[in-house]
Design a protein around this motif. Structure first.
Motif, PDB file in Angstrom:
ATOM      1  N   ASN A 205      -1.754  -3.372 -15.337  1.00  0.00           N
ATOM      2  CA  ASN A 205      -1.249  -3.977 -14.105  1.00  0.00           C
ATOM      3  C   ASN A 205      -0.849  -5.438 -14.325  1.00  0.00           C
ATOM      4  N   LYS A 206      -1.651  -6.150 -15.109  1.00  0.00           N
ATOM      5  CA  LYS A 206      -1.340  -7.554 -15.395  1.00  0.00           C
ATOM      6  C   LYS A 206      -0.078  -7.679 -16.242  1.00  0.00           C
ATOM      7  N   ASN A 208       2.349  -5.516 -16.211  1.00  0.00           N
ATOM      8  CA  ASN A 208       3.443  -5.212 -15.274  1.00  0.00           C
ATOM      9  C   ASN A 208       3.879  -6.470 -14.527  1.00  0.00           C
ATOM     10  N   GLU A 209       2.888  -7.298 -14.152  1.00  0.00           N
ATOM     11  CA  GLU A 209       3.192  -8.561 -13.477  1.00  0.00           C
ATOM     12  C   GLU A 209       3.958  -9.501 -14.408  1.00  0.00           C
ATOM     13  N   ASP A 210       3.596  -9.485 -15.689  1.00  0.00           N
ATOM     14  CA  ASP A 210       4.284 -10.346 -16.658  1.00  0.00           C
ATOM     15  C   ASP A 210       5.775 -10.012 -16.733  1.00  0.00           C
ATOM     16  N   ASN A 212       7.407  -8.700 -14.221  1.00  0.00           N
ATOM     17  CA  ASN A 212       7.927  -8.728 -12.844  1.00  0.00           C
ATOM     18  C   ASN A 212       8.394  -7.354 -12.366  1.00  0.00           C
ATOM     19  N   LYS A 215       6.105  -2.435  -7.690  1.00  0.00           N
ATOM     20  CA  LYS A 215       4.974  -1.518  -7.575  1.00  0.00           C
ATOM     21  C   LYS A 215       5.427  -0.092  -7.870  1.00  0.00           C
TER      22      LYS A 215
END
Length: 366
Positions: A205-206, A208-210, A212, A215
């Protein structure tokens, strides 16, 4: 339980006018036997491919990504190599001698394979072949195996090739860089660096945030790895021991992870923290006796091994101390019962338990 072995004659199929989707081929073979045999517990226990330098080069990346072993077969002459003989012998040994497989699949257009398939049938093997449509109509093939798959069913046209490339939008090293950063982040905020369990879902999940990502989108699915277990397998293949524990995983030695990943990612500079250095030094001293002279150079070499640093480099250079003498001076100034000998080239632990206790306290300092 049924175990499938697949043996691919690369030299024989590399001259086809189209490329082959090996992933689709494996999935189709698996589904066929899963649906047609009473025993539903089926898996590939052997995946091997054989060829000369030219045929291997054509498919090496695709085979590697599917974890298919690549075996170089020495050319006999310009028109012939030994792929057919080597793969036939391997299949025979894997079934008859080593009992690794129950189902044998050859991928080839070569009629010579009809001999080994017929012989394996005598020993009770289930045999099949992936070959061209014209061969599927020939009696010599139909009478020597249990099933024939058509290789044309797995060809990749130009549009499919573009679609496959488009799916893998994230480059391997870009993903590994984020993975590396996230693992180090977890270790840096932890007070205990031994066998830290890392949640697979949390780190994904982290990452995925990197990247951008919205969801529902997954970064790892847009790489060649597809799943976190393949990332861990990649680490293990590169000398980093990584193990799974349910929905978590952990890195066996974070220092080795840092060093090897720095090389893989071409990180020109990486810093070994004071905490990691002290922890390694404490671990080394725990194996030495008190009141025995310990050469400083030997202790530094042992630290290098801890960080998987070979000859020609030094772990201490990647710390704030830069030199062994400054590091040992720092330890002594903490009232550690260590005495320098041999003009500062060696040292003695006067009280081992006290030394280890002080090092542990220094290690816990923020």
């Amino acid at each position: 339980m049924k175990k499938i072995g697949i043996y691919i004659d690369l030299e024989n199929i590399c001259h086809l006018s189209y490329d082959i989707n090996f992933e689709l081929m494996l999935n189709n073979i698996f589904s066929f036997y899963k649906n047609n045999l009473k025993d539903k517990d089926i898996y590939f226990s052997v995946k091997k491919s054989y060829g000369d330098a030219k045929s291997i080069k054509k498919y090496s990346k695709k085979l590697r990504d599917l974890h298919i072993d690549i075996i170089y077969s020495v050319p006999v002459n310009k028109a012939k190599n030994m792929a057919d003989m080597i793969s036939s012998i391997d299949a025979f040994e894997d079934f008859v001698i080593y009992k690794k497989i129950d189902i044998i699949v050859f991928v080839t257009r070569d009629v010579d394979y009809s001999v080994i398939m017929e012989r394996l049938n005598r020993y009770g093997a289930l045999t099949s072949i992936v070959t061209i449509f014209d061969n599927a109509k020939r009696d010599i093939f139909r009478n020597s195996c249990d099933h024939i798959f058509k290789i044309e069913d797995y060809k990749i046209n130009e549009k499919e090739e573009k679609d496959i490339k488009a799916e893998n939008k994230i480059e391997k090293n870009d993903f590994l860089q984020c993975f590396y950063n996230r693992v180090i982040e977890i270790y840096n905020i932890s007070s205990n660096t031994e066998n830290i369990k890392i949640s697979t879902s949390d780190i994904c999940n982290k990452i995925n945030e990197d990247f951008n990502l919205k969801k529902g989108k997954s970064a790892i699915e847009q790489t060649q790895f597809k799943k976190i277990k393949n990332v861990l397998k990649y680490l293990n293949n590169n000398g980093i021991e990584a193990k799974t524990d349910g929905d978590d995983f952990y890195i066996d030695d974070i220092n080795i992870f840092k060093n090897i990943m720095s090389n893989i990612l071409n990180l020109s500079i990486y810093e070994i923290t004071k905490k990691d250095l002290i922890a390694s030094f404490k671990d080394i001293l725990s194996n030495h006796e008190e009141n025995k002279e310990i050469p400083l150079a030997n202790a530094m070499n042992e630290i290098n091994k801890k960080f998987n640093i070979g000859n020609g480099s030094s772990a201490i250079k990647h710390t704030k101390f830069k030199r062994p003498s400054k590091f040992i001076d720092y330890i002594i100034k903490k009232d550690t019962p260590i005495e320098l000998t041999n003009k500062g080239n060696s040292f003695i632990m006067k009280d081992k338990n006290k030394v280890l206790e002080i090092l542990e306290n220094i290690e816990d300092e923020q």
